[in-house]
Write an enzyme that holds these catalytic residues in place. Structure first.
Site: not given
Length: 372
Positions: A278, A274, A287
């Site tokens: 998100h 990914r 993160y």
């Protein structure tokens, strides 16, 4: 380089080695691959026809066009929050392309590319991500469920649809998507057991894209090969390079044909990444660092197939430019169609819940109309 906050350094480090693990799996033969990242062929015996390769390229271009334009529309206030999928086109388009319109598709919220590949109209998809009722009802000739927001609930429901087709005596199958994080949910395991025990014509796609929101796969499970989870339920498990659309189509087509022949379900783990946040409202710099995603730029699935097609003469610079213009024009025409949809009315929120309205819905509708 973007700096990760100190408390997330361990999480970032856990996925700093993701690209290396991906390469190691490919080199060891741990996952099926047809094209190397540079577009060269490593399994000539498994190459699909030139027409199929060009079709898959077109579908990935259509998906990427939606993803890239979706970002712009979101920033313009013309599209709601949606989960981007850029970099995962091979995982979605290659799998969905193995289906026909008689088959079922149970997508997660990130699987817009899969739905578009099966035939969901772009205009209706835009309406869906605008939270408009014009996008809530799927086309009558397409067995695509609305994008699932709850995690893993689509898996047992897909088994139910597959068993219904089996009882009716059709050769239709059901395909359900899930992420690596979702594969830790109870519904995932219940569905695999359910499908295996009853030999359901179901194909399970497990997209291992490295992240469950901000949690890396290595943190949420000790398993390093998620396709092995199929063994516990007596069904076939396959691991494939999720950035190689030819490979994902090949293994999925075989799984679909197995299901049609009554040979049972298959779990396919597509190993991808990914690259994007998100959702468009997410801030992945909290993160992970730019270095965490840098290794995946060279594994871009669209460019991989493009390089191959150009080298094989299936595509030329001129025909590629024409194809990309055609795809862009298609999107803009669909956007104009979506913009022309009339504004929704409050009563529409109750109109597509059941085929036949229940007494409760009729009462709620009357109350709503009374208030209006």
């Amino acid at each position: 380089m973007t700096q990760v906050q100190p408390e997330t350094q361990e999480t970032a480090q856990a996925f700093a080695n993701a690209a290396a693990a991906y390469d190691a799996a490919a080199q060891s033969g741990d996952m099926f691959r047809i094209l190397a990242p540079d577009g060269t062929v490593v399994r000539p015996d498994a190459l699909p026809s030139p027409e199929q390769r060009l079709h898959l390229y077109r579908q990935m271009r259509r998906a990427r066009q939606f993803d890239e334009r979706g970002w712009v529309l979101y920033r313009q206030g013309r599209l709601g929050v949606f989960p981007p999928f850029g970099g995962m086109e091979a995982s979605q388009c290659g799998t969905a392309a193995a289906l026909t319109k008689n088959d079922w598709l149970f997508p997660t919220y990130r699987d817009t590319g899969a739905a578009l590949t099966l035939g969901l109209p772009i205009a209706r998809t835009l309406a869906y991500w605008r939270t408009s009722p014009h996008g809530w009802q799927m086309p009558a000739d397409l067995k695509v469920l609305p994008f699932y927001i709850p995690i893993a609930t689509q898996y047992p429901q897909a088994v139910g649809a597959a068993l219904a087709e089996k009882r009716k005596g059709t050769r239709n199958v059901a395909m359900a998507f899930i992420g690596d994080g979702g594969s830790s949910e109870g519904d995932f395991h219940e569905a695999l057991n359910f499908a295996g025990a009853l030999n359901a014509p179901c194909v399970f796609i497990l997209q291992n894209n490295g992240w469950a929101i901000s949690v890396p796969t290595a943190t949420q499970t000790k398993a390093t090969n998620l396709s092995h989870r199929a063994l516990g339920y007596g069904i076939l498990g396959v691991r494939v390079d999720g950035n190689d659309v030819l490979a994902t189509w090949h293994v999925t087509f075989e799984a679909v044909e197995r299901a049609r022949r009554g040979e049972g379900p298959t779990l396919i783990e597509t190993v991808t990444y990914r690259v994007k946040p998100h959702t468009v409202a997410d801030d992945p710099t909290r993160y992970r660092t730019d270095e965490d995603t840098a290794g995946w730029d060279d594994k871009d699935p669209v460019q991989r197939l493009q390089h191959h097609l150009l080298a094989e003469g299936i595509l030329t610079a001129e025909s590629d430019a024409a194809l990309q213009k055609e795809v862009a024009d298609e999107f803009e025409a669909a956007l104009a169609e979506a913009d022309a949809y009339p504004d929704p009315e409050p009563k529409e929120i109750l109109e597509h819940v059941f085929a036949e309205p229940t007494p409760q819905l009729l009462r709620q509708r009357a109350e709503l109309l009374g208030e209006l």
